[in-house]
Design a protein around this motif. Sequence first.
Motif, mmCIF file in Angstrom:
data_model
loop_
_atom_site.group_PDB
_atom_site.id
_atom_site.type_symbol
_atom_site.label_atom_id
_atom_site.label_comp_id
_atom_site.label_asym_id
_atom_site.label_seq_id
_atom_site.Cartn_x
_atom_site.Cartn_y
_atom_site.Cartn_z
ATOM 1 N N ILE A 12 0.858 -1.180 0.000
ATOM 2 C CA ILE A 12 0.000 0.000 0.000
ATOM 3 C C ILE A 12 0.895 1.230 0.000
ATOM 4 O O ILE A 12 1.796 1.345 0.832
ATOM 5 C CB ILE A 12 -0.923 0.001 1.229
ATOM 6 N N LEU A 13 0.635 2.149 -0.941
ATOM 7 C CA LEU A 13 1.383 3.396 -1.029
ATOM 8 C C LEU A 13 0.515 4.520 -0.493
ATOM 9 O O LEU A 13 -0.650 4.642 -0.870
ATOM 10 C CB LEU A 13 1.777 3.679 -2.482
ATOM 11 N N GLU A 14 1.074 5.337 0.410
ATOM 12 C CA GLU A 14 0.329 6.434 1.022
ATOM 13 C C GLU A 14 1.051 7.744 0.759
ATOM 14 O O GLU A 14 2.279 7.801 0.787
ATOM 15 C CB GLU A 14 0.219 6.189 2.526
ATOM 16 N N CYS A 15 0.288 8.810 0.534
ATOM 17 C CA CYS A 15 0.850 10.125 0.248
ATOM 18 C C CYS A 15 1.631 10.623 1.463
ATOM 19 O O CYS A 15 1.100 10.687 2.572
ATOM 20 C CB CYS A 15 -0.257 11.104 -0.105
ATOM 21 N N THR A 16 2.899 10.987 1.235
ATOM 22 C CA THR A 16 3.721 11.478 2.339
ATOM 23 C C THR A 16 3.387 12.926 2.669
ATOM 24 O O THR A 16 3.556 13.365 3.802
ATOM 25 C CB THR A 16 5.213 11.355 2.000
ATOM 26 N N ASN A 17 2.901 13.680 1.704
ATOM 27 C CA ASN A 17 2.557 15.075 1.926
ATOM 28 C C ASN A 17 1.298 15.194 2.802
ATOM 29 O O ASN A 17 1.244 16.030 3.701
ATOM 30 C CB ASN A 17 2.353 15.781 0.587
ATOM 31 N N CYS A 18 0.304 14.379 2.572
ATOM 32 C CA CYS A 18 -0.932 14.405 3.365
ATOM 33 C C CYS A 18 -0.685 13.961 4.805
ATOM 34 O O CYS A 18 -1.232 14.533 5.733
ATOM 35 C CB CYS A 18 -1.990 13.504 2.745
ATOM 36 N N THR A 19 0.159 12.956 5.004
ATOM 37 C CA THR A 19 0.397 12.462 6.356
ATOM 38 C C THR A 19 1.212 13.464 7.158
ATOM 39 O O THR A 19 1.051 13.561 8.372
ATOM 40 C CB THR A 19 1.131 11.111 6.339
ATOM 41 N N LEU A 46 9.250 0.956 -1.127
ATOM 42 C CA LEU A 46 8.970 1.505 -2.446
ATOM 43 C C LEU A 46 8.437 2.932 -2.320
ATOM 44 O O LEU A 46 7.615 3.211 -1.437
ATOM 45 C CB LEU A 46 7.934 0.614 -3.142
ATOM 46 N N GLU A 47 8.919 3.834 -3.194
ATOM 47 C CA GLU A 47 8.415 5.207 -3.246
ATOM 48 C C GLU A 47 8.177 5.572 -4.704
ATOM 49 O O GLU A 47 9.068 5.432 -5.528
ATOM 50 C CB GLU A 47 9.417 6.186 -2.634
ATOM 51 N N LEU A 48 6.969 6.021 -5.015
ATOM 52 C CA LEU A 48 6.606 6.399 -6.380
ATOM 53 C C LEU A 48 5.906 7.751 -6.374
ATOM 54 O O LEU A 48 5.243 8.109 -5.398
ATOM 55 C CB LEU A 48 5.654 5.363 -6.999
ATOM 56 N N CYS A 52 -2.132 12.756 -6.049
ATOM 57 C CA CYS A 52 -2.918 12.810 -4.814
ATOM 58 C C CYS A 52 -4.120 13.708 -5.068
ATOM 59 O O CYS A 52 -3.961 14.882 -5.388
ATOM 60 C CB CYS A 52 -2.061 13.357 -3.666
ATOM 61 N N ARG A 53 -5.303 13.172 -4.923
ATOM 62 C CA ARG A 53 -6.505 13.971 -5.202
ATOM 63 C C ARG A 53 -6.811 14.957 -4.094
ATOM 64 O O ARG A 53 -7.565 15.900 -4.287
ATOM 65 C CB ARG A 53 -7.695 13.068 -5.461
ATOM 66 N N TYR A 54 -6.229 14.766 -2.912
ATOM 67 C CA TYR A 54 -6.458 15.702 -1.827
ATOM 68 C C TYR A 54 -5.503 16.887 -1.897
ATOM 69 O O TYR A 54 -5.874 18.015 -1.600
ATOM 70 C CB TYR A 54 -6.334 14.994 -0.476
ATOM 71 N N CYS A 55 -4.248 16.630 -2.295
ATOM 72 C CA CYS A 55 -3.287 17.717 -2.506
ATOM 73 C C CYS A 55 -3.479 18.351 -3.879
ATOM 74 O O CYS A 55 -3.001 19.455 -4.122
ATOM 75 C CB CYS A 55 -1.858 17.191 -2.406
ATOM 76 N N ASN A 56 -4.116 17.634 -4.788
ATOM 77 C CA ASN A 56 -4.403 18.078 -6.148
ATOM 78 C C ASN A 56 -3.127 18.275 -6.966
ATOM 79 O O ASN A 56 -3.039 19.179 -7.778
ATOM 80 C CB ASN A 56 -5.252 19.349 -6.151
ATOM 81 N N LYS A 57 -2.121 17.415 -6.715
ATOM 82 C CA LYS A 57 -0.870 17.460 -7.469
ATOM 83 C C LYS A 57 -0.147 16.125 -7.309
ATOM 84 O O LYS A 57 -0.548 15.280 -6.506
ATOM 85 C CB LYS A 57 0.022 18.596 -6.999
ATOM 86 N N HIS A 58 0.904 15.922 -8.096
ATOM 87 C CA HIS A 58 1.709 14.716 -8.006
ATOM 88 C C HIS A 58 2.661 14.832 -6.817
ATOM 89 O O HIS A 58 3.410 15.798 -6.711
ATOM 90 C CB HIS A 58 2.510 14.499 -9.291
ATOM 91 N N THR A 59 2.618 13.850 -5.924
ATOM 92 C CA THR A 59 3.467 13.839 -4.744
ATOM 93 C C THR A 59 4.097 12.457 -4.609
ATOM 94 O O THR A 59 3.722 11.514 -5.307
ATOM 95 C CB THR A 59 2.675 14.152 -3.464
#
Length: 66
Positions: A12-19, A46-48, A52-59
Amino acid sequence: MAKGKDVRVIVILECTNCTRNDVNKESPGTSRYITQKNRHNTPGRLELRKFCRYCNKHTIHGEIKK
């Protein structure tokens, strides 16, 4: 053949910016993706870059524990 140690595992990959911005409570949730990785080729986390639909940009989305 043993079934306990599969080469391909589900991660599972989770947005680092949101957390990191969880204190602000600006975003209504956390973006998560489900994918597979080869355990022999990528033994580390793994990091890709994903959208992110909450940040509205690629993170950067990092692997989390289940």
